[in-house]
Design a protein around this motif. Sequence first.
Motif, PDB file in Angstrom:
ATOM      1  N   GLN A   1       0.827  -1.208   0.000  1.00 54.02           N
ATOM      2  CA  GLN A   1       0.000   0.000   0.000  1.00 54.02           C
ATOM      3  C   GLN A   1       0.860   1.257   0.000  1.00 54.02           C
ATOM      4  O   GLN A   1       0.620   2.209  -0.750  1.00 54.02           O
ATOM      5  CB  GLN A   1      -0.913   0.002   1.234  1.00 54.02           C
ATOM      6  N   ARG A   2       1.884   1.256   0.844  1.00 57.86           N
ATOM      7  CA  ARG A   2       2.765   2.418   0.925  1.00 57.86           C
ATOM      8  C   ARG A   2       3.522   2.634  -0.379  1.00 57.86           C
ATOM      9  O   ARG A   2       3.776   3.776  -0.786  1.00 57.86           O
ATOM     10  CB  ARG A   2       3.754   2.250   2.086  1.00 57.86           C
ATOM     11  N   ALA A   3       3.900   1.539  -1.033  1.00 58.12           N
ATOM     12  CA  ALA A   3       4.616   1.649  -2.302  1.00 58.12           C
ATOM     13  C   ALA A   3       3.741   2.310  -3.363  1.00 58.12           C
ATOM     14  O   ALA A   3       4.216   3.147  -4.143  1.00 58.12           O
ATOM     15  CB  ALA A   3       5.084   0.271  -2.775  1.00 58.12           C
ATOM     16  N   MET A   4       2.454   1.959  -3.408  1.00 55.30           N
ATOM     17  CA  MET A   4       1.535   2.589  -4.347  1.00 55.30           C
ATOM     18  C   MET A   4       1.403   4.084  -4.053  1.00 55.30           C
ATOM     19  O   MET A   4       1.399   4.914  -4.965  1.00 55.30           O
ATOM     20  CB  MET A   4       0.158   1.933  -4.259  1.00 55.30           C
ATOM     21  N   PHE A   5       1.316   4.394  -2.779  1.00 53.73           N
ATOM     22  CA  PHE A   5       1.191   5.788  -2.345  1.00 53.73           C
ATOM     23  C   PHE A   5       2.419   6.596  -2.781  1.00 53.73           C
ATOM     24  O   PHE A   5       2.308   7.675  -3.368  1.00 53.73           O
ATOM     25  CB  PHE A   5       1.055   5.788  -0.822  1.00 53.73           C
ATOM     26  N   ARG A   6       3.605   6.034  -2.508  1.00 56.31           N
ATOM     27  CA  ARG A   6       4.846   6.725  -2.884  1.00 56.31           C
ATOM     28  C   ARG A   6       4.992   6.849  -4.391  1.00 56.31           C
ATOM     29  O   ARG A   6       5.472   7.872  -4.894  1.00 56.31           O
ATOM     30  CB  ARG A   6       6.064   5.988  -2.331  1.00 56.31           C
ATOM     31  N   ALA A   7       4.605   5.805  -5.115  1.00 54.80           N
ATOM     32  CA  ALA A   7       4.751   5.830  -6.577  1.00 54.80           C
ATOM     33  C   ALA A   7       3.938   6.958  -7.187  1.00 54.80           C
ATOM     34  O   ALA A   7       4.402   7.644  -8.113  1.00 54.80           O
ATOM     35  CB  ALA A   7       4.332   4.491  -7.173  1.00 54.80           C
ATOM     36  N   SER A   8       2.738   7.180  -6.676  1.00 56.90           N
ATOM     37  CA  SER A   8       1.908   8.251  -7.223  1.00 56.90           C
ATOM     38  C   SER A   8       2.507   9.620  -6.922  1.00 56.90           C
ATOM     39  O   SER A   8       2.517  10.516  -7.770  1.00 56.90           O
ATOM     40  CB  SER A   8       0.477   8.148  -6.683  1.00 56.90           C
ATOM     41  N   LEU A   9       3.034   9.787  -5.709  1.00 53.66           N
ATOM     42  CA  LEU A   9       3.665  11.059  -5.367  1.00 53.66           C
ATOM     43  C   LEU A   9       4.971  11.257  -6.138  1.00 53.66           C
ATOM     44  O   LEU A   9       5.300  12.377  -6.535  1.00 53.66           O
ATOM     45  CB  LEU A   9       3.938  11.124  -3.867  1.00 53.66           C
ATOM     46  N   THR A  10       5.711  10.172  -6.337  1.00 50.14           N
ATOM     47  CA  THR A  10       6.964  10.268  -7.088  1.00 50.14           C
ATOM     48  C   THR A  10       6.694  10.708  -8.522  1.00 50.14           C
ATOM     49  O   THR A  10       7.423  11.546  -9.080  1.00 50.14           O
ATOM     50  CB  THR A  10       7.699   8.917  -7.082  1.00 50.14           C
ATOM     51  N   ARG A  11       5.648  10.186  -9.108  1.00 49.73           N
ATOM     52  CA  ARG A  11       5.284  10.591 -10.467  1.00 49.73           C
ATOM     53  C   ARG A  11       4.969  12.078 -10.511  1.00 49.73           C
ATOM     54  O   ARG A  11       5.372  12.798 -11.433  1.00 49.73           O
ATOM     55  CB  ARG A  11       4.081   9.775 -10.951  1.00 49.73           C
ATOM     56  N   LEU A  12       4.270  12.561  -9.495  1.00 51.10           N
ATOM     57  CA  LEU A  12       3.949  13.985  -9.416  1.00 51.10           C
ATOM     58  C   LEU A  12       5.231  14.820  -9.331  1.00 51.10           C
ATOM     59  O   LEU A  12       5.373  15.824 -10.041  1.00 51.10           O
ATOM     60  CB  LEU A  12       3.070  14.250  -8.191  1.00 51.10           C
ATOM     61  N   VAL A  13       6.155  14.404  -8.481  1.00 55.28           N
ATOM     62  CA  VAL A  13       7.424  15.122  -8.324  1.00 55.28           C
ATOM     63  C   VAL A  13       8.181  15.156  -9.642  1.00 55.28           C
ATOM     64  O   VAL A  13       8.703  16.202 -10.059  1.00 55.28           O
ATOM     65  CB  VAL A  13       8.282  14.472  -7.227  1.00 55.28           C
ATOM     66  N   GLU A  14       8.254  14.026 -10.326  1.00 49.53           N
ATOM     67  CA  GLU A  14       9.007  13.944 -11.578  1.00 49.53           C
ATOM     68  C   GLU A  14       8.390  14.823 -12.665  1.00 49.53           C
ATOM     69  O   GLU A  14       9.114  15.499 -13.406  1.00 49.53           O
ATOM     70  CB  GLU A  14       9.089  12.490 -12.039  1.00 49.53           C
ATOM     71  N   GLU A  15       7.071  14.833 -12.739  1.00 51.93           N
ATOM     72  CA  GLU A  15       6.405  15.624 -13.774  1.00 51.93           C
ATOM     73  C   GLU A  15       6.566  17.124 -13.506  1.00 51.93           C
ATOM     74  O   GLU A  15       6.849  17.906 -14.415  1.00 51.93           O
ATOM     75  CB  GLU A  15       4.926  15.246 -13.850  1.00 51.93           C
ATOM     76  N   ILE A  16       6.369  17.532 -12.253  1.00 51.32           N
ATOM     77  CA  ILE A  16       6.482  18.955 -11.930  1.00 51.32           C
ATOM     78  C   ILE A  16       7.926  19.420 -12.059  1.00 51.32           C
ATOM     79  O   ILE A  16       8.193  20.503 -12.589  1.00 51.32           O
ATOM     80  CB  ILE A  16       5.954  19.244 -10.510  1.00 51.32           C
ATOM     81  N   SER A  17       8.887  18.610 -11.591  1.00 47.74           N
ATOM     82  CA  SER A  17      10.284  19.018 -11.671  1.00 47.74           C
ATOM     83  C   SER A  17      10.742  19.106 -13.124  1.00 47.74           C
ATOM     84  O   SER A  17      11.513  20.006 -13.485  1.00 47.74           O
ATOM     85  CB  SER A  17      11.181  18.050 -10.890  1.00 47.74           C
ATOM     86  N   ALA A  18      10.267  18.207 -13.976  1.00 48.13           N
ATOM     87  CA  ALA A  18      10.628  18.269 -15.392  1.00 48.13           C
ATOM     88  C   ALA A  18      10.074  19.538 -16.037  1.00 48.13           C
ATOM     89  O   ALA A  18      10.772  20.228 -16.790  1.00 48.13           O
ATOM     90  CB  ALA A  18      10.108  17.037 -16.124  1.00 48.13           C
ATOM     91  N   ALA A  19       8.812  19.860 -15.739  1.00 52.69           N
ATOM     92  CA  ALA A  19       8.198  21.065 -16.306  1.00 52.69           C
ATOM     93  C   ALA A  19       8.830  22.331 -15.751  1.00 52.69           C
ATOM     94  O   ALA A  19       8.861  23.363 -16.421  1.00 52.69           O
ATOM     95  CB  ALA A  19       6.694  21.054 -16.025  1.00 52.69           C
ATOM     96  N   SER A  20       9.357  22.232 -14.512  1.00 47.66           N
ATOM     97  CA  SER A  20       9.977  23.393 -13.878  1.00 47.66           C
ATOM     98  C   SER A  20      11.478  23.463 -14.156  1.00 47.66           C
ATOM     99  O   SER A  20      12.161  24.334 -13.600  1.00 47.66           O
ATOM    100  CB  SER A  20       9.752  23.349 -12.361  1.00 47.66           C
ATOM    101  N   HIS A  21      11.982  22.533 -14.975  1.00 49.21           N
ATOM    102  CA  HIS A  21      13.416  22.471 -15.297  1.00 49.21           C
ATOM    103  C   HIS A  21      14.250  22.354 -14.026  1.00 49.21           C
ATOM    104  O   HIS A  21      15.233  23.068 -13.834  1.00 49.21           O
ATOM    105  CB  HIS A  21      13.843  23.695 -16.114  1.00 49.21           C
TER     106      HIS A  21
END
Length: 203
Positions: A129-149
């Motif tokens: 359960q925790r892994a699913m939770f982290r994976a979704s947040l990690t995806r958010l971090v990666e997408e925002i950081s990529a868009a924010s350079h």
Amino acid sequence: MEPPKRSRTATRARLLAGALEVFAERGFAGASVEDICDQAGFTRGAFYSNFTSKDELVLSLFQATTDRLLEQIEALLPELANQPGTLLDAILGLLDEAIGDQRQWHLISTEFTLHALRNPDAARALNEQRAMFRASLTRLVEEISAASHLQFSVPAEQFVRLVIAVHEGARSQSLLEPGKVSPGSLEHAFLPIVLDAVSRPSH
């Protein structure tokens, strides 16, 4: 007449809601299946037709929280990914919004974590359960950081683990000492410093 599937879904929802109240009042170990059934207004038969154990019921509560988080991320990603500077606010906001009553949820999650430390099967299920939770947040971090350079010097998943750890620890302190530690104050004071330390502009 209510369709069977809808009726079953409603029964599960009432059992989950009843369990939240009972666990918060009596604790995971102290609450019995009978207590949960009484709170929800059902029989033991209704409980066992939906859940095999209290462990499965708690994990279903975690799953419901994870599902809400996933829905929120899917809805917010297009907007957040194009707004530099929203990374930490987005993560912390989602961590809070995915959970209703902070005190109630903290009691349940802390006690079940202790239970999982003593029970390998519960630990495996909780880790999934925790892994699913982290994976979704990690995806958010990666997408925002990529868009924010923004480029990280550590894996994004490790940064997410730290954010969750700080958030959970800070929540414990704010619940115990609300007059000294207001909700979110530690995260918003120190996580930006951490973010600056482990990231840099990618161009």
